[in-house]
Design a protein around this motif. Structure first.
Motif, short mmCIF file in Angstrom:
data_model
loop_
_atom_site.label_atom_id
_atom_site.label_comp_id
_atom_site.label_asym_id
_atom_site.label_seq_id
_atom_site.Cartn_x
_atom_site.Cartn_y
_atom_site.Cartn_z
N ARG A 249 38.86 -77.97 -26.52
CA ARG A 249 39.85 -78.82 -27.16
C ARG A 249 39.20 -79.89 -28.03
N ASP A 250 38.05 -79.59 -28.59
CA ASP A 250 37.42 -80.58 -29.47
C ASP A 250 38.11 -80.51 -30.83
N GLU A 251 37.81 -81.49 -31.65
CA GLU A 251 38.53 -81.65 -32.91
C GLU A 251 38.26 -80.52 -33.89
N LEU A 252 37.02 -80.05 -33.95
CA LEU A 252 36.69 -78.98 -34.88
C LEU A 252 37.38 -77.67 -34.49
N THR A 253 37.37 -77.34 -33.21
CA THR A 253 38.03 -76.11 -32.76
C THR A 253 39.52 -76.15 -33.01
N LEU A 254 40.14 -77.32 -32.75
CA LEU A 254 41.57 -77.44 -33.02
C LEU A 254 41.87 -77.32 -34.50
N ALA A 255 41.00 -77.89 -35.33
CA ALA A 255 41.22 -77.80 -36.78
C ALA A 255 41.13 -76.36 -37.27
N VAL A 256 40.21 -75.59 -36.71
CA VAL A 256 40.06 -74.20 -37.14
C VAL A 256 41.23 -73.36 -36.64
N ARG A 257 41.59 -73.49 -35.38
CA ARG A 257 42.59 -72.60 -34.79
C ARG A 257 44.01 -73.00 -35.18
N LYS A 258 44.30 -74.29 -35.27
CA LYS A 258 45.68 -74.72 -35.52
C LYS A 258 45.98 -75.03 -36.98
N ASP A 259 44.96 -75.28 -37.78
CA ASP A 259 45.20 -75.60 -39.19
C ASP A 259 44.71 -74.48 -40.10
N LEU A 260 43.41 -74.19 -40.02
CA LEU A 260 42.84 -73.20 -40.94
C LEU A 260 43.41 -71.80 -40.69
N ALA A 261 43.42 -71.37 -39.44
CA ALA A 261 43.90 -70.02 -39.14
C ALA A 261 45.38 -69.86 -39.48
N ILE A 262 46.18 -70.90 -39.20
CA ILE A 262 47.62 -70.82 -39.50
C ILE A 262 47.86 -70.82 -41.00
N ALA A 263 47.13 -71.67 -41.74
CA ALA A 263 47.29 -71.68 -43.20
C ALA A 263 46.87 -70.35 -43.82
N LEU A 264 45.79 -69.77 -43.31
CA LEU A 264 45.35 -68.47 -43.80
C LEU A 264 46.35 -67.38 -43.43
N ARG A 265 46.93 -67.47 -42.24
CA ARG A 265 47.95 -66.49 -41.82
C ARG A 265 49.16 -66.54 -42.75
N ASP A 266 49.65 -67.76 -43.06
CA ASP A 266 50.84 -67.88 -43.90
C ASP A 266 50.57 -67.37 -45.31
N LEU A 267 49.38 -67.60 -45.83
CA LEU A 267 49.09 -67.13 -47.18
C LEU A 267 48.94 -65.60 -47.20
N VAL A 395 47.12 -52.83 -49.72
CA VAL A 395 47.82 -53.78 -50.59
C VAL A 395 49.03 -53.13 -51.25
N GLN A 396 48.88 -51.91 -51.70
CA GLN A 396 49.97 -51.25 -52.41
C GLN A 396 51.13 -50.90 -51.48
N SER A 397 50.84 -50.55 -50.25
CA SER A 397 51.90 -50.11 -49.35
C SER A 397 52.50 -51.22 -48.52
N HIS A 398 51.85 -52.38 -48.42
CA HIS A 398 52.35 -53.44 -47.54
C HIS A 398 52.63 -54.76 -48.25
N TYR A 399 52.38 -54.86 -49.54
CA TYR A 399 52.64 -56.11 -50.25
C TYR A 399 53.63 -55.87 -51.37
N GLN A 400 54.57 -56.83 -51.50
CA GLN A 400 55.53 -56.79 -52.59
C GLN A 400 54.83 -57.06 -53.92
N PRO A 401 55.39 -56.58 -55.03
CA PRO A 401 54.75 -56.83 -56.33
C PRO A 401 54.65 -58.29 -56.69
N TRP A 402 55.56 -59.13 -56.14
CA TRP A 402 55.53 -60.56 -56.47
C TRP A 402 54.67 -61.36 -55.50
N SER A 403 54.03 -60.73 -54.55
CA SER A 403 53.27 -61.45 -53.53
C SER A 403 51.99 -62.05 -54.13
N TYR A 404 51.43 -63.01 -53.40
CA TYR A 404 50.19 -63.66 -53.85
C TYR A 404 49.03 -62.67 -53.87
#
Length: 443
Positions: A249-267, A395-404
């Protein structure tokens, strides 16, 4: 003499032709003048005939009619027959296609009824073997169901049901193959084609700039924390986390798992969907003839994208090969001095996450976080993501044409994540299953 009479006749005919032309010209001028003055309501006859002539010429071109002969030499009946033949060349193919579509629909209904019949036969034989009764939707006063005695003798045995099922499936595969070849040849469509307008999404949902901004903020925060930990020589290792009750539960681990991983997941999830459209196997050969579905697509978690890549590259066979099993058991290198490629390391990492997390039924978010931590530890986050982005089939079978992903190829996000490539991490990978593994070891 006869010659003089003939010459006089020719002169008289010429005078008649000139008089007719003069009268026509005067009539046209009179009609035009009257029409312009407003005393004559209809168009002049010459204008009407010119427009009709233009329409007839266009129809002749469109119908591809053969009128090389003079129209004056043909009778009205012959002209009518030629027009009917030209129209039939256009109308008959459309009628034939309609009849073919109706035949295909009838065959599909018959196949679906046959499949339902096979499933009912197999299900009834299974129930008879298990000793359960088959209810017809009615119960007695006590609530117990009564079987139908008259059908007990007609139930097929397990061997007959298995043979019937195999025969039916074989017949269905052959018919589906014929239908698919026929549909592709006649209508120019394939089973994988999906109309671009199948799923519509609001413009606000298509904007990925907030997701990219959130990823930049999380990357910068992780970078600052990692630099701070390295300067203080204070990198938390997995062995140090064994003594922490809640685990890492250190700050770096929380930043990676709760911020970076979630932001990467949403994108990664922007415009991501499941390739299955809910279409039955029987309807697949004529997918282009069926009206567009109104239901929205099923979403797909980004972790499932990595799993699909793992399955497509036959990752399990690669990781569980005898040579690699021996190398894991005796800690022997199998690369013979050759560096491990990003593809090999990604397959190994996905296999490790699946092996550790699937037995404990962990969520897709937990498995994606573990993969991100492992990628940062090995300094391969950008290279692993680049493999997914360069996989055209996914990419072709799972992403919409307007996706990032489809629009940019994930390039700007990879540039942002490359800021973490030179930093050293030692993040815990099994944080989501550590307590469960400890409990399992205790018992």
């Amino acid at each position: 003499s006869e010659q003089e009479k003939q010459e006089q006749t020719e002169v008289q005919k010429e005078k008649q032709r000139e008089l007719i032309l003069q009268l026509k010209t005067q009539l046209d001028d009179l009609e035009t003048f009257a029409y312009q003055e407003g005393s004559y309501d209809s168009l002049p006859q010459s204008v009407v005939m010119e427009r009709q002539r233009m329409i007839i010429n266009e129809l002749i071109k469109k119908l591809d009619m053969d009128l090389s002969e003079d129209v004056a030499t043909l009778s009205p009946e012959e002209l009518r027959q030629r027009v009917d033949a030209a129209i039939a060349q256009i109308v008959n193919p459309a009628r034939v296609k309609e009849q073919l579509v109706e035949q295909l629909k009838t065959q599909i209904r018959d196949l679906e009824m046959f499949i339902s019949f096979i499933q009912d036969e197999v299900g009834s034989s299974g129930k008879a073997e298990d000793g359960h009764c088959e209810c017809a939707g009615r119960k007695d006063v006590s609530g117990s169901c009564k079987p139908h005695a008259q059908h007990s003798g007609n139930r097929a045995g397990p061997e007959d049901a298995s043979k019937m099922r195999e025969t039916g499936l074989h017949l269905m595969r052959r018919v589906l193959g014929v239908l698919q070849i026929f549909a592709v040849s006649q209508f120019g469509c394939a089973t994988g084609q999906i109309p671009h307008t199948l799923w519509q999404k609001d413009q606000a949902d298509r904007d990925y700039s907030p997701l990219l901004k959130r990823l930049e903020v999380s990357v910068e925060r992780v970078r600052q924390l990692a630099i701070q930990h390295q300067q203080e020589d204070h990198i938390i290792s997995s062995s140090d986390l064994q003594d922490i009750p809640l685990g890492g539960r250190d700050e770096l681990t929380l930043a990676v798992r709760k911020d970076l991983a979630i932001a990467l997941r949403d994108l990664l999830a922007h415009g991501l969907h499941s390739s299955s459209q809910g279409m039955s196997l029987v309807l697949a050969p004529i997918a282009c003839l069926i009206p567009a579905f109104t239901s929205s697509p099923q979403t797909l978690h980004p972790w499932e994208l990595f799993v699909k890549y793992y399955n497509a590259k036959n990752g399990q066979a690669y990781v569980e090969s005898p040579a690699r099993k021996l190398s894991q058991s005796f800690a022997l290198p199998v690369t013979r001095g050759v560096s491990i490629t990003p593809k090999q390391s990604l397959l190994t990492a996905i296999h490790t996450v699946l092996t550790e997390h699937d037995p404990f039924k962990r969520s897709a978010d937990s498995e994606l976080k573990a993969l991100v931590c492992m990628a940062l530890n090995e300094q391969r986050l950008v290279s692993w993501l680049n493999l997914i982005c360069k996989s055209g089939a996914l990419v072709q079978s799972h992403y919409q044409p307007w996706s990032y992903m489809a629009n940019t190829g994930f390039e700007s996000a990879l540039n942002v994540l490359s800021r973490l490539s030179n930093l050293k991490f030692n993040l815990p990978v099994d944080l989501a299953v550590r307590q469960l593994k400890n409990i399992k070891d205790a018992f």
